[in-house]
Design an enzyme around this catalytic site. Structure first.
Site, PDB file in Angstrom:
ATOM      1  CG  ASP A  95      65.946 -10.989  24.410  1.00  0.00           C
ATOM      2  OD1 ASP A  95      64.968 -10.253  24.620  1.00  0.00           O
ATOM      3  OD2 ASP A  95      66.039 -12.117  24.931  1.00  0.00           O
ATOM      4  CE  LYS A 124      63.453 -12.057  22.049  1.00  0.00           C
ATOM      5  NZ  LYS A 124      62.795 -10.936  22.750  1.00  0.00           N
TER       6      LYS A 124
HETATM    7  N1  GLU Z   1      64.457  -7.849  23.247  1.00  0.00           N
HETATM    8  C1  GLU Z   1      63.590  -6.775  23.614  1.00  0.00           C
HETATM    9  C2  GLU Z   1      62.213  -7.294  23.940  1.00  0.00           C
HETATM   10  O1  GLU Z   1      62.039  -8.438  24.262  1.00  0.00           O
HETATM   11  C3  GLU Z   1      63.597  -5.637  22.604  1.00  0.00           C
HETATM   12  C4  GLU Z   1      63.125  -5.974  21.242  1.00  0.00           C
HETATM   13  C5  GLU Z   1      63.350  -4.878  20.214  1.00  0.00           C
HETATM   14  O2  GLU Z   1      63.734  -3.784  20.599  1.00  0.00           O
HETATM   15  O3  GLU Z   1      63.129  -5.145  19.037  1.00  0.00           O
HETATM   16  O4  GLU Z   1      61.260  -6.570  23.938  1.00  0.00           O
END
Ligand code: GLU
Length: 420
Positions: A149, A109
């Site tokens: 996100d 992340k």
């Molecule tokens: N931010 C989204 C999540 O928390 C998507 C993450 C992604 O697609 O890599 O799942």
């Protein structure tokens, strides 16, 4: 703000969740320690020229939590409350999310401490491009693939894709997912988290004998996840959306409303508050309304030991990452409320990110029908894997989801071994 007894530090919560599942799985203490720590953490402080000519230094992070199963994967968040511990927790949750969904990724992340609401488009672009350059040393299609996100979107991904591609000297669409269609995005990615949530809610409804047709729904957060979820539940399942909220407050109407009209209203006025025919409620009150389904789709730490005793829904569908503390989990479980945990409920987003990446690497694009059908298949099997674990081990849904996910990562360690 009401004082709660438990910690709201998201990384402490993430580790507590690992401990709980680890105990049930009888995990070796050394391996447990591995799972409770991120593999790699990058902190960057970088300058951005603001519109007034002044230079401001921003702080950002990229935490690569675990890649036992495959390349790191996870979104990038822009928010004033971003902290290293928050990004650690979110990267940890991505690891379990990918594992529980059964997609071949590890977890990561990113986050930048900023207030995107107070920045111009030019400032956001310069901040994004510089942050992308700073983390370019550890990201890439075969290493770590970011995505949107909170307060980041397809435009943000396009800037990152362009920045990385410019430095490489050729277009590299596979470096991020959640891109606009024309530069390698996937059909259905924008609504994927919410569509997946809808499938998970439908499966949960079957288990608790709640028909989604006419079921009342309260959605906290009317951003990408919450607004699509409200629309899909309304349009495709015939549910009654009675309450939604954004950072300025919430609206409630027992009669229900069409979330598409609320979205149009929000686009005009900047908030859902004031939508005709509704009365105002706070974000806290919204969670406690007498509804069938409560869907927290904003930020973490909002269901605690303080309000869990007053939640009235039969199902809690976690569109947000980390909305529920372990103490609240225990209370909800005892009260017979079925929580569809974040790593399962909102796993449709990263699942279609995976589809997007596969399409980029193979340079062959799928139809919306392909995407939706494959997403539905993956969501339904993930839900049933977790449900079966819940039944077999007599645990709550979160512990069951963690047990499925952790067992998978542990199996990867068994095969790969501990280096050297
Ligand atoms: N931010 C989204 C999540 O928390 C998507 C993450 C992604 O697609 O890599 O799942």
């Amino acid at each position: 703000m009401v004082k709660v007894k438990e910690t709201l530090n998201p990384f402490d919560i993430a580790r507590e969740q690992i401990d709980r599942a680890g105990k049930k799985l009888n995990l070796d203490s050394g391996l447990l320690e591995v799972l409770k720590n991120p593999r790699r953490e990058l902190t960057v402080h970088f300058p951005v020229k603001m519109d007034d000519g002044k230079v401001r230094v921003f702080t950002g992070y990229r935490v690569q939590y675990n890649d036992a199963i495959g390349p790191f994967k996870g979104g990038i968040r822009y928010h004033w409350n971003v902290s290293l511990d928050e990004v650690r927790a979110l990267s940890c949750w991505m690891t379990w999310k990918c594992a529980v969904m059964g997609i071949p990724y590890g977890g990561a992340k990113g986050g930048v401490i900023c207030n995107p609401k107070e920045m111009s488009k030019g400032e956001l672009e310069r901040m994004t491009r510089r942050y992308a350059s700073e983390i370019s040393i550890i990201i890439g299609p075969e290493k770590d693939i970011p995505a949107p996100d909170v307060y980041t979107d397809s435009q943000t991904m396009a800037w990152i894709m362009d920045t990385i591609s410019m430095n490489k000297g050729f277009a590299q669409p596979g470096v991020v997912t959640g891109k606009p269609l024309v530069i390698g995005g996937s059909l259905g990615r924008d609504e994927a988290t919410s569509r997946g949530m809808m499938y998970a809610t439908r499966e949960a409804g079957k288990k608790v004998k709640l028909s989604l047709k006419g079921a009342t729904v309260a959605v906290q957060g009317f951003g990408n996840v919450g607004s699509h979820y409200a629309r899909l539940m309304h349009d495709e399942q015939g549910s009654k959306i009675v309450a939604v909220s954004d950072s300025r407050g919430g609206i409630y109407s027992e009669k229900g409303f069409d979330p598409k009209e609320v979205l149009a209203f929000k686009e005009k006025t900047g908030s859902v508050v004031g939508f005709p025919g509704t009365r105002e409620v706070t974000n806290e009150d919204l969670l406690e309304l007498p509804v069938d389904i409560v869907a927290p789709c904003a930020l973490e730490g909002i269901l605690t030991s303080e309000n869990a005793p007053r939640i009235k829904g039969k199902i809690v569908a976690e569109g947000a990452n980390g909305p529920t503390t372990p103490e609240a989990d225990d209370i909800l479980h005892k009260r017979g409320i079925l929580v569809i945990p974040d790593i399962l409920a909102n796993g449709g987003g990263v699942t279609v990110s995976y589809f997007e990446w596969v399409q980029n690497l193979s340079e062959f694009f799928w139809t919306k029908k392909d995407v939706d059908e494959k997403l539905e298949g993956i969501m339904v099997s993930a839900f049933n894997r977790v449900w079966d674990m819940r039944e077999a081990k007599k645990v709550d849904m979160r512990q069951a989801a963690y047990m499925v996910a952790i067992a998978r990562v542990v199996e990867a360690y068994k095969w790969r071994g501990i280096f050297p």
